[in-house]
Design an enzyme around this catalytic site. Structure first.
Site, PDB file in Angstrom:
ATOM      1  N   GLU A  14      23.106 -13.727  33.079  1.00  0.00           N
ATOM      2  CA  GLU A  14      23.199 -13.928  31.624  1.00  0.00           C
ATOM      3  C   GLU A  14      23.298 -12.621  30.862  1.00  0.00           C
ATOM      4  O   GLU A  14      23.857 -12.573  29.756  1.00  0.00           O
ATOM      5  CB  GLU A  14      21.998 -14.747  31.128  1.00  0.00           C
ATOM      6  CG  GLU A  14      20.653 -14.038  31.162  1.00  0.00           C
ATOM      7  CD  GLU A  14      19.902 -14.186  32.470  1.00  0.00           C
ATOM      8  OE1 GLU A  14      18.653 -14.084  32.463  1.00  0.00           O
ATOM      9  OE2 GLU A  14      20.559 -14.400  33.512  1.00  0.00           O
ATOM     10  N   HIS A  31      20.302 -11.234  37.128  1.00  0.00           N
ATOM     11  CA  HIS A  31      20.365 -11.995  35.880  1.00  0.00           C
ATOM     12  C   HIS A  31      21.812 -12.004  35.361  1.00  0.00           C
ATOM     13  O   HIS A  31      22.215 -11.095  34.625  1.00  0.00           O
ATOM     14  CB  HIS A  31      19.448 -11.375  34.820  1.00  0.00           C
ATOM     15  CG  HIS A  31      17.998 -11.597  35.057  1.00  0.00           C
ATOM     16  ND1 HIS A  31      17.292 -12.624  34.455  1.00  0.00           N
ATOM     17  CD2 HIS A  31      17.109 -10.944  35.847  1.00  0.00           C
ATOM     18  CE1 HIS A  31      16.031 -12.577  34.857  1.00  0.00           C
ATOM     19  NE2 HIS A  31      15.891 -11.573  35.698  1.00  0.00           N
ATOM     20  N   CYS A  42      16.911 -15.324  39.318  1.00  0.00           N
ATOM     21  CA  CYS A  42      15.730 -14.499  39.596  1.00  0.00           C
ATOM     22  C   CYS A  42      14.609 -15.344  40.220  1.00  0.00           C
ATOM     23  O   CYS A  42      14.672 -15.663  41.396  1.00  0.00           O
ATOM     24  CB  CYS A  42      15.273 -13.784  38.333  1.00  0.00           C
ATOM     25  SG  CYS A  42      14.156 -12.395  38.664  1.00  0.00           S
TER      26      CYS A  42
END
Length: 652
Positions: free
Chosen positions: A608, A606, A478
């Protein structure tokens, strides 16, 4: 429908989210369908506008809902994708009640906490959001998902979807097949007419129409249906944030007490058991916590003792006596790796206890399935105990003093460790550190994560420059993606004043700029580019090598992106935008060629948020492998192979 409610006592931060996730993991391993719900007491509608120092990271779901970090635990443990139904706050509840009052829905009644607020809470528990009627034909993703998952209709892909001018009829047609939805605003229902080559039927579906934030949304009522074996085995696990006795969560606890009058509910209470200087486990705080719960009319079925060690027999006897539960229902929650907790709970028969109290039968097939699923989980957890041939991964962030601000990144790295059997030392470094470059030299791989605002941005750019010039494996997320564009523009393209219009509004060369769709937005809450979007990956790139596909879907949370005006000069100087939005207007993945740098990649999304122990996200796997190769050279493939063989033989 049956329910498990997890409450907390004595202090916050004991791990209710981990306990809830572990219970969900066990119940799911038996073959039950498990839904998760988090109730938070703050008055924010969602945590999207909160500073990470206030409440940890904001976790984003596929549908764009910004939620509490505990929902990340739910998704990781249960390996499922949650939606907006899985998160509710006091702010969201009170906003709905006030909106209802302004519309005259309460017909002149005095609006009170009981029954009006508690009724809305129970509605949120027992109703499932399906799709927004007003968004159909603008964005059909939710609608198609509803048709496939809820209606079990699979011919709708590439079907023509049209809405009437008065917005009251939706028609879906493909070949001889067609569906027609009609609103019945008087009775707040939806009528469905299905026409096919051999069928013509009209159904009255019990779908609920609600006006929310200027849109008509469609919900489904969830009821216990004993004629349907699978539905009878559905379980909703509800975590109540905060601790018993907090003013903020009182209304949630009252609503759950009311729910338990008519429904099967198991209450699990997590409490803190401190250890005195004399090495004695003290139960008095837990006794007071249980007393608070009893005063609210809630009787715990299971009491979980959070302690540094396993609960002693004498401790269990005391808690059993004062808590009014059987001794077998007093469960130890000692210090341990979080992913080990489902295994610890299973050894204490937590799943059996809950299912017996919910009147859910456990057959031999369910026991076999549980053994199989938890054994696979155990093998992954065992890999976390390996300490040989480790690598170090550094996260250069601006919220370094709170590890929870980067919780999903930490867990995603851990998932790579679980699947590669490679130990990873994880450390967060403050981006504004005075001796930042010296600290960077200690890492085999570096992550520059997301964030907002000007503070720390120059430190992140400095870290990226260090990685690029010293060939240290780098991964940007990001803001890390945006900082990589700025660093490259300044130091390779010689655009000295390159910057982001977020941090330098009057900069002459905004290589990072506000997305066009964001230019007319004024409110901050829930208005970013949020949720899962497709990303198209080019062939013969590092990104393609990592993902092995041309299309992925990942979660986003941003307002700013790479400015297309600078794309040509960036690519001419060696930066490759290997992933874009399907229309090519948004740059989503950047990289440097392998001949220039061994592993330099960043994503606007993102990654994750999509990583799970049973399905680690590919970018993190690639970073750990690159870090291993940097540290051990060509020996790294041999190390991975040897450790996998060792792990296999140990689990025979």
């Amino acid at each position: 429908m049956k329910y498990v409610v997890v409450t907390g006592g004595v202090m916050s931060g004991l791990g209710k989210g981990i306990v809830s996730s572990s219970i969900g993991k066990i119940l799911k391993s038996y073959g039950l369908t498990v839904r998760m719900l988090k109730m938070d007491g703050y008055l924010n509608v969602d945590p999207g506008t909160l500073n990470p120092y206030e409440h940890g990271e904001v976790f984003v779901l596929d549908d764009g809902t910004e939620t509490d970090l505990d929902l990340g635990h739910y998704e990781r443990f249960l390996n499922l994708n949650l939606d907006r139904d899985s998160s509710v706050t006091n702010g969201k509840i009170y906003k709905e009640v006030i909106d209802n009052e302004r519309k005259g829905i309460y017909l002149g009644k005095t609006v009170q906490i009981i029954p009006h607020v508690t009724n809305v809470i129970i509605e949120h528990i027992k109703q499932k959001y399906l799709f927004s009627w007003d968004d159909v034909s603008k964005n059909n993703t939710e609608f198609i998902k509803f048709l496939k998952d809820d209606m079990k209709i699979n011919w709708t892909e590439n079907a023509a979807i049209n809405k009437s001018d008065n917005n009251e009829i939706i028609n879906i047609a493909k070949g001889d097949n067609s569906l027609t939805f009609k609103q019945n605003k008087t009775e707040k229902k939806v009528t469905l007419e299905i026409t096919g080559s051999k069928i013509h039927e009209i159904y009255e579906y019990e779908y609920i129409l609600k006006e929310e934030n200027g849109k008509i949304n469609i919900y489904k009522q969830i009821n216990e249906n004993k004629d349907n074996e699978n539905k009878d085995n559905d379980v909703i696990i509800i975590e109540v944030g905060g601790t018993v006795g907090d003013m903020e969560n009182m209304v949630f606890l009252e609503a759950l007490r009311q729910l338990s009058i008519k429904e099967k509910v198991v209450f699990v209470h997590l409490s803190y058991i401190p250890i005195s200087s004399g090495n004695e486990q003290k139960t008095k705080p837990t006794q007071h916590s249980i007393r608070n719960l009893l005063q609210l009319g809630i009787y715990p079925d299971i009491i979980v003792g959070r302690c540094g060690t396993d609960l002693q027999e004498n401790t269990k006897n005391k808690i059993s006596l004062f808590g009014g539960v059987e001794k077998e229902c007093v469960i130890s929650d000692p210090d341990a790796e979080i992913y080990e907790l489902p295994l610890l709970f299973d050894r204490q028969n937590v799943g059996n206890i809950i299912m017996n109290r919910l009147d859910v039968g456990i057959n031999q097939e369910a026991e076999k399935n549980k053994f199989k699923e938890l054994n696979k989980w155990k093998n992954l957890v065992e890999n976390l105990k390996n300490k040989s041939n480790s690598v170090s991964i550094g996260v250069i962030g601006k919220y370094a003093h709170l590890e929870d601000a980067y919780l999903s990144i930490k867990e995603a790295v851990k998932h790579s460790q679980m699947n590669l059997n490679i130990p990873v030392n994880f450390e967060i470094v403050e981006a504004e550190s005075e001796n930042l470059e010296e600290k960077l030299k200690n890492f085999d791989g570096i992550i520059v994560p997301g964030g907002f605002g000007i503070r720390g941005i120059e430190g992140k750019i400095k870290a990226i420059n260090f990685c690029r010039t010293n060939k240290v494996p780098f991964m940007g997320i990001c803001l890390g993606f945006q900082a990589a564009v700025i660093e490259f523009a300044r130091n390779v393209c010689n655009i000295d004043d390159a910057n982001s219009s977020e941090t330098a509004q009057k900069c002459k060369n905004p290589v990072i700029d506000l997305l066009f769709e964001q230019t007319k937005i004024r409110n901050l809450g829930g208005t970013m580019r949020l949720g899962a979007y497709p990303c198209v990956i080019k062939d013969n790139t590092l990104a393609y090598e990592i993902y092995n596909t041309n299309t992925i879907k990942r979660r986003y949370r941003h307002r700013y992106g790479a400015n297309l005006k600078y794309k040509e000069i960036l690519e001419r100087n060696g930066m490759l935008f290997s992933g874009t939005s399907p229309d090519g207007k948004l740059m989503e993945i950047l990289e440097l060629r392998r001949e220039v740098h061994p592993f330099f990649v960043a994503s606007q999304y993102h990654p994750e948020f999509s990583s799970r122990p049973e399905k680690p996200e590919e970018l993190f796997m690639g970073l750990v492998k690159a870090a291993l190769e940097k540290k051990y050279g060509k020996r790294y493939k041999k190390i991975v192979t040897i450790q996998r063989v060792q792990n296999f033989t140990e689990n025979l």
